[in-house]
Design an enzyme around this catalytic site. Sequence first.
Site: not given
Ligand code: PRP
Ligand code: URA
Length: 209
Positions: A108, A203, A200, A104
């Site tokens: 944005t 993380d 997160d 994400r």
């Molecule tokens: C997180 C999660 C989803 C997304 C959800 O990933 O694992 O993929 O956010 O958010 P959304 O519904 O608003 O799109 P992130 O973008 O943090 O990436 P990561 O898994 O690499 O940490």
């Molecule tokens: N992605 C995450 O990992 N946690 C949230 O709460 C939203 C998006």
Amino acid sequence: MSKVYIFDHPLIQHKVALMRKTDTSTKDFRELAKEIAMLMGFEATRNLPLKEVEIETPLCSTKVNMLEGEDIAIVPILRAGLGFVDGMLALVPNAKVGHVGLYRDPDTHEPVEYYCKLPTDIDKRQIFVVDPMLATGGSAAAAIDFIKQRGGKNITFMCLIAAPEGIEVLQKAHPDVDIYIAAKDERLNEHAYIIPGLGDAGDRLFGTK
Ligand code: PRP
Ligand code: URA
């Protein structure tokens, strides 16, 4: 419109509660994700088609039900979706695994694609897209777009925690995709994080913060 299944099983609720706690270690977080994936996957695979086959037991021939095909694909959304793969593979060890890489944009909150590699016969497979978090719904909707562009048809989405906003967006974008979630939370905050949520997921799974 797709169906939304929320798991109210006590074991799942207990394990999700542990994952939410700030002081849950990376090791425990990972183990819990695997255990929940197995518990959810057991139910999400309920409608896999069976066929009747004749087998020999040590005593006689008999007709039994077995899976019609082993044509399943698990598609984690990177990174955090990886936490669900081992649990799903424990249930369906012959499944193929595709990967969709999305993150994400911090400003944005829109998903940005960086990787997509799917089994070549994805069009023939029952596909389980997995990601612990459904927040705005942007990542799940985009991942399923990619999969459909490459021929995927029969798709189920599984996640741990969903915000109402994300469920609405995903149902609107992909009304053919049923959604399995362990917990439906209250809302998103101003940074598009799920409240109360678990923070997160990527993380916490990989210990990167
Ligand atoms: C997180 C999660 C989803 C997304 C959800 O990933 O694992 O993929 O956010 O958010 P959304 O519904 O608003 O799109 P992130 O973008 O943090 O990436 P990561 O898994 O690499 O940490
Ligand atoms: N992605 C995450 O990992 N946690 C949230 O709460 C939203 C998006």
